[in-house]
Write a protein that holds these residues in place. Structure first.
Motif, PDB file in Angstrom:
ATOM      1  N   ASN A 105       0.779  -1.308   0.136  1.00 44.82           N
ATOM      2  CA  ASN A 105      -0.117   0.163   0.090  1.00 44.82           C
ATOM      3  C   ASN A 105       0.742   1.306   0.030  1.00 44.82           C
ATOM      4  O   ASN A 105       1.914   1.419   0.777  1.00 44.82           O
ATOM      5  CB  ASN A 105      -1.082  -0.148   1.188  1.00 44.82           C
ATOM      6  CG  ASN A 105      -1.849   1.198   1.081  1.00 44.82           C
ATOM      7  OD1 ASN A 105      -1.675   2.132   1.286  1.00 44.82           O
ATOM      8  ND2 ASN A 105      -3.259   0.686   0.916  1.00 44.82           N
TER       9      ASN A 105
ATOM     10  N   GLU B  42      -9.127  -3.498   2.055  1.00 40.31           N
ATOM     11  CA  GLU B  42      -9.630  -3.214   0.804  1.00 40.31           C
ATOM     12  C   GLU B  42      -8.767  -2.476  -0.222  1.00 40.31           C
ATOM     13  O   GLU B  42      -9.000  -2.457  -1.332  1.00 40.31           O
ATOM     14  CB  GLU B  42     -10.900  -2.360   0.696  1.00 40.31           C
ATOM     15  CG  GLU B  42     -12.051  -3.142   1.644  1.00 40.31           C
ATOM     16  CD  GLU B  42     -13.358  -2.176   1.822  1.00 40.31           C
ATOM     17  OE1 GLU B  42     -14.007  -1.817   0.630  1.00 40.31           O
ATOM     18  OE2 GLU B  42     -13.514  -1.702   2.992  1.00 40.31           O
ATOM     19  N   ASN B  43      -7.487  -2.017   0.283  1.00 43.61           N
ATOM     20  CA  ASN B  43      -6.462  -1.527  -0.619  1.00 43.61           C
ATOM     21  C   ASN B  43      -7.207  -0.419  -1.240  1.00 43.61           C
ATOM     22  O   ASN B  43      -6.681   0.312  -2.208  1.00 43.61           O
ATOM     23  CB  ASN B  43      -6.182  -2.364  -1.542  1.00 43.61           C
ATOM     24  CG  ASN B  43      -4.466  -2.022  -1.825  1.00 43.61           C
ATOM     25  OD1 ASN B  43      -3.818  -1.241  -0.898  1.00 43.61           O
ATOM     26  ND2 ASN B  43      -3.996  -2.303  -2.998  1.00 43.61           N
ATOM     27  N   LYS B  44      -7.873   0.543  -0.297  1.00 43.56           N
ATOM     28  CA  LYS B  44      -8.620   1.656  -1.010  1.00 43.56           C
ATOM     29  C   LYS B  44      -7.616   2.730  -0.541  1.00 43.56           C
ATOM     30  O   LYS B  44      -7.017   2.999   0.303  1.00 43.56           O
ATOM     31  CB  LYS B  44     -10.030   1.749  -0.337  1.00 43.56           C
ATOM     32  CG  LYS B  44     -11.138   0.952  -0.704  1.00 43.56           C
ATOM     33  CD  LYS B  44     -12.459   1.250  -0.069  1.00 43.56           C
ATOM     34  CE  LYS B  44     -13.733   0.552  -0.895  1.00 43.56           C
ATOM     35  NZ  LYS B  44     -14.707   1.045  -0.040  1.00 43.56           N
TER      36      LYS B  44
ATOM     37  N   SER C 236      -9.805   0.624   5.673  1.00 44.50           N
ATOM     38  CA  SER C 236     -10.053   0.640   4.448  1.00 44.50           C
ATOM     39  C   SER C 236      -8.969   0.469   3.647  1.00 44.50           C
ATOM     40  O   SER C 236      -9.003  -0.361   2.596  1.00 44.50           O
ATOM     41  CB  SER C 236     -10.782   2.084   4.110  1.00 44.50           C
ATOM     42  OG  SER C 236     -10.108   2.940   4.072  1.00 44.50           O
TER      43      SER C 236
END
Length: 492
Positions: A339, A377-379, A373
């Motif tokens: 990330n 969810e790799n948001k 998140s």
């Protein structure tokens, strides 16, 4: 890739695979696990961005931490809240900018009436204890040495470690030449290498509390000076003191000590994982690893401990602020995720509370935000302006644009295209409006956030502040000095 690096890599991969396959908890054991997840928060000291092999470290092997990164979430744009230690630790445990506490630099061990006060600030261990957790801290405190600021005042059930900012890894002498070592909350003359003793203490705590939800905060002593591996001799004694010696060490000796310090820390992670698996706790334990600031100057010179970044500890460039970060939770977080979201130390407390389902009942609002998140969810995180301040120097980030106010001047870098911070855009006409906006925004942040001495600072204007713990070291050492001569350390 040379033979040595190939060997280190193969060992790391092999150990990671065998370790992960060592235990496969039964469904019955899973159902018996407590609802509250355990939390283990490890913060290395002065470990730069490339201080681990999984973050590009040279000449070091960290198979256990590499394993967590490979099977967890690796943050490649994580930043400490400060370029030195105490401020980052305040932000970590409070979830807020350290300027709200009035911290300008570090807490001095000789000053007993100043520290991080849990009665007037959010404190992670207090929150965790109130939520029903058994709490333990193992390592460097550096948040105030007076009784009102020590670990017990923050709700820790167990403390093994030291109060000052650094100690000799063998003799346990701190910056005041006192033996600064606690075991089970009491001063102790325990013998042994500091990192090994901390590893022992954490494993013992897990053994003792494995039937209860527990929160472990492990602020490592490594790799802060004085540089000492497990078999090195003391550098501080009852009649001799030196703060640091790394500037005198040749590259090979420095890297030998550095790699041994990192390896001891990494082996401790392996022992912690083994203890968790012994009691089938791995799938119910969130593990977070990061560092308090970038690597120091000598490490950058000899081992590129900050990777391809400008600057080092105590500077406001990326080498002083950007640090490694790993989040691991078997069965909950997807493995192998990388990330690149910009995140800070102060985001960790809101994240832990969010993931553990703990309601924060305090009145202070966090400055940090939950990373849930991004983790699950790799948001992308919501856009936000972020700020760093150390003494009179201030940094602001707006996306990839980084403003630095120091030395009575202004610097602006576009980190998307200039990761080494070489091309100062501040005086270019097309960036004039952005510079003005960011100066105004950082002035507003300073006015609204800083209290105490930080609030009195004029941004960018250096005012030398007194060092309260001065000593006549020449008299104390009776003229003796540490020297590196013909491949050996000599005190004469």
């Amino acid at each position: 890739m040379n033979v040595t690096n190939k060997l280190l890599l193969s060992m790391a991969v092999g150990m990671c695979t065998s370790t992960l396959l060592a235990v496969n908890p039964s469904q019955e054991n899973k159902e018996k696990q407590p609802e509250k997840p355990n939390v283990i928060l490890i913060m290395a000291d002065d470990l730069g961005y490339a201080g681990l092999s999984c973050f590009g470290g040279e000449g070091i092997a960290t198979p256990e931490l590499d394993c967590l990164a490979e099977h967890g979430v690796k943050f490649t744009n994580f930043h400490a809240n400060s370029t030195v230690c105490s401020p980052t630790r305040v932000a970590l445990l409070s979830g807020r900018y350290q300027q709200r506490v009035g911290l300008d630099h570090i807490y001095f061990h000789c000053v007993k009436d100043v520290g991080f006060d849990p009665k007037t600030n959010p404190s992670m261990p207090v929150i965790m204890k109130e939520a029903g957790y058994k709490t333990g801290v193992f390592g460097k405190w550096h948040l105030g040495s007076g009784p009102d600021y020590q670990p017990m005042a923050h709700g820790f059930d167990e403390f093994t470690g030291f109060l000052d900012g650094n100690i000799d890894f063998v003799s346990k002498h701190n910056t005041e030449s006192e033996v600064d070592w606690f075991v089970h909350n009491k001063p102790s003359d325990q013998k042994g290498y500091v990192t090994t003793l901390l590893n022992d203490a954490v494993v013992d705590f897990i053994e003792k509390e494995h039937e209860n939800p527990f929160f472990i905060y492990m602020p490592e002593a490594a790799v802060h000076c004085p540089m000492q591996g497990p078999d090195d001799v003391p550098l501080r004694t009852d009649d001799f003191y030196t703060y640091t010696v790394q500037g005198q060490l040749p590259k090979e000796e420095y890297m030998r000590r550095y790699s041994e310090m990192v390896s001891s820390m990494d082996k401790g992670v392996g022992r912690i994982m083994k203890a968790l698996r012994k009691y089938n706790l791995e799938e119910n334990t969130l593990i977070i690893f990061t560092s308090d600031n970038g690597g120091e100057r000598t490490g950058m010179k000899h081992g590129k401990v900050n990777g391809e970044h400008r600057g080092h500890k105590s500077t406001m460039y990326e080498g002083g602020l950007k640090v490694p970060a790993i989040f691991y939770w078997k069965g909950k977080l997807a493995g192998g995720m990388v990330n690149d979201e910009l995140a800070l130390s102060m985001d960790i407390l809101p994240t832990i509370l969010d993931l553990a389902g703990i309601e924060y009942k305090g009145t202070h609002q966090f400055d940090g935000e939950s990373l849930a998140s991004a983790l699950f969810e790799n948001k992308a995180l919501d856009e936000r302006d972020l700020f760093w301040m150390h003494t009179e120097r201030l940094v602001m980030r707006r996306g990839d644009m980084k403003l630095i106010r120091q030395n009575k001047g202004v610097e602006l870098y576009d980190l998307a295209s200039d990761k080494l911070e070489q091309n100062n855009l501040a005086n270019k006409e097309e960036y004039k409006e952005l510079v003005e906006e960011m100066i105004a925004a950082s002035d507003k942040w300073h006015k609204e956030t800083a209290t105490g001495f930080p609030a009195q600072r004029e941004i960018g204007v250096r005012v030398k502040t007194p060092w309260p713990c001065k000593r006549d070291l020449n008299s104390f050492n009776k003229g003796k000095k540490y020297e590196w001569i013909n491949g050996k350390a000599v005190i004469r």
